[in-house]
Design an enzyme around this catalytic site. Structure first.
Site, PDB file in Angstrom:
ATOM      1  N   LYS A  20      28.073  54.104-100.335  1.00 52.16           N
ATOM      2  CA  LYS A  20      28.112  54.981-101.506  1.00 52.16           C
ATOM      3  C   LYS A  20      29.348  55.877-101.384  1.00 52.16           C
ATOM      4  O   LYS A  20      29.909  56.073-100.303  1.00 52.16           O
ATOM      5  CB  LYS A  20      26.839  55.826-101.622  1.00 52.16           C
ATOM      6  CG  LYS A  20      26.519  56.713-100.414  1.00 52.16           C
ATOM      7  CD  LYS A  20      27.261  58.029-100.389  1.00 52.16           C
ATOM      8  CE  LYS A  20      26.935  58.847 -99.140  1.00 52.16           C
ATOM      9  NZ  LYS A  20      27.952  59.898 -98.866  1.00 52.16           N
ATOM     10  N   LEU A 108      30.606  57.341 -96.109  1.00 50.65           N
ATOM     11  CA  LEU A 108      30.130  56.296 -97.016  1.00 50.65           C
ATOM     12  C   LEU A 108      28.641  56.006 -96.868  1.00 50.65           C
ATOM     13  O   LEU A 108      28.099  55.154 -97.577  1.00 50.65           O
ATOM     14  CB  LEU A 108      30.928  55.006 -96.795  1.00 50.65           C
ATOM     15  CG  LEU A 108      32.430  55.118 -97.069  1.00 50.65           C
ATOM     16  CD1 LEU A 108      33.135  53.814 -96.664  1.00 50.65           C
ATOM     17  CD2 LEU A 108      32.706  55.433 -98.532  1.00 50.65           C
ATOM     18  N   GLY A 109      27.976  56.684 -95.939  1.00 50.98           N
ATOM     19  CA  GLY A 109      26.534  56.524 -95.797  1.00 50.98           C
ATOM     20  C   GLY A 109      26.103  55.199 -95.214  1.00 50.98           C
ATOM     21  O   GLY A 109      24.961  54.772 -95.426  1.00 50.98           O
ATOM     22  N   GLY A 110      26.969  54.536 -94.454  1.00 52.33           N
ATOM     23  CA  GLY A 110      26.634  53.208 -93.961  1.00 52.33           C
ATOM     24  C   GLY A 110      25.394  53.174 -93.088  1.00 52.33           C
ATOM     25  O   GLY A 110      24.518  52.330 -93.270  1.00 52.33           O
ATOM     26  N   ASP A 145      20.703  61.607 -96.669  1.00 54.13           N
ATOM     27  CA  ASP A 145      21.066  60.726 -97.777  1.00 54.13           C
ATOM     28  C   ASP A 145      20.393  59.363 -97.712  1.00 54.13           C
ATOM     29  O   ASP A 145      20.628  58.513 -98.571  1.00 54.13           O
ATOM     30  CB  ASP A 145      22.585  60.561 -97.878  1.00 54.13           C
ATOM     31  CG  ASP A 145      23.213  59.997 -96.614  1.00 54.13           C
ATOM     32  OD1 ASP A 145      22.497  59.822 -95.608  1.00 54.13           O
ATOM     33  OD2 ASP A 145      24.428  59.726 -96.625  1.00 54.13           O
TER      34      ASP A 145
END
Length: 280
Positions: A20, A108-110, A145
């Site tokens: 994201k 990026l919230g990986g 997140d």
């Protein structure tokens, strides 16, 4: 818009957790529990990891692709398994394999996506019967997140970043390019340099402005001090604007920078020193 893609049979399941980006990020207050109140818009993008689960005799985690820091037993997927096991004691052990492609330390919230997709995968594979709200409750225990990736649709995120309100935002007519320079920014570093400040206009309202106005109105509070510590990240943002970006920003608290363009930009010069993802 990203879809929850999976390949399923009785013994194996493969899913593709996506990244994201954050459109705007305001740190508005410090909370009594030590966290911060923030507001941002999470928008899913088409950069993917690959997560495979196989029923096994014992619980294990393996990875390939990008090197994942930390011990395998501390991975969020393993932590997610233990959370589920407490409430679903008949859950059998599984072998987890993660092929890591989403850049780490990039905002990026990986890792959060991997955890959320793991929860969804286990729910489907072992017919645990959880609805989206229940899966989001588990995901919130793993990271602020994580819960976003259960629904995986654009949202306005607030409080710790784990409460959501849907937003009508569709960037599919634009070209989003994302650049990951040779830098990593830890969450601790990001928050050390930020001063919480209340906002007059929320990101929820600002994203409804014409995209051409975002540059003047939508900011990321982490950028000022992170750009001082990591000039290469500041340089990437400047280069994206030079190449015609309508809007460019660092994503979240990490090192990646995205640009929104009317058409595919020429970023070959950045490809020499950075990972560049087109049409995400």
């Amino acid at each position: 818009m990203c879809k929850n893609t999976s390949v399923v049979n009785q013994s194996l399941m493969i899913v593709f957790p996506n990244a994201k980006i954050n459109i705007g990020l305001n740190i508005t207050a410090r909370r009594p529990d030590g966290y911060h109140d923030l507001e941002t818009v999470f928008y899913p993008v088409k950069i993917y990891d690959v997560l495979e689960v196989i029923k096994a005799d014992e619980l294990s985690f393996q990875s390939s692709g990008l090197d994942i820091p930390g011990r395998p037993e501390d991975n969020l997927c393993i932590q997610g398994y233990h959370l589920l096991k407490k409430d679903f004691p008949k859950l059998p052990p599984v072998k987890i394999h993660l092929h890591k492609n989403v850049p780490i330390g990039a905002g990026l919230g990986g890792g959060s996506a991997n955890a959320a997709f793991f929860i969804k995968l286990m729910n489907e594979k072992f017919e645990l019967g959880m609805d989206e709200d229940a899966m989001m409750d588990y995901a919130r225990l793993l990271g602020a997140d994580c819960a976003f990736f259960i629904n995986n649709r654009p949202v306005f995120a607030f409080e710790k970043g784990d409460e959501f309100e849907p937003v009508k935002l569709d960037l599919s007519n634009y070209h989003i390019a994302l650049v990951m320079p040779d830098a990593q920014v830890s969450t601790a570093e990001a928050y050390r340099g930020v001063k919480p400040t209340p906002v007059k206009e929320t990101v929820y309202d600002l994203v409804n402005m014409p995209l051409t106005a975002w540059k003047k109105h939508i900011r990321n509070d982490f950028e000022a001090h992170i750009f001082n510590n990591h000039p290469v990240i500041r340089g990437v943002k400047a280069r994206l604007y030079e190449r015609g970006a309508l809007y460019a920003s660092m994503s979240g608290s990490g090192a990646s920078v995205f640009g929104i363009f009317e058409s595919k930009p020429d970023l070959k010069d950045l490809e020499e020193t950075c990972r560049v993802f087109y049409n995400v």
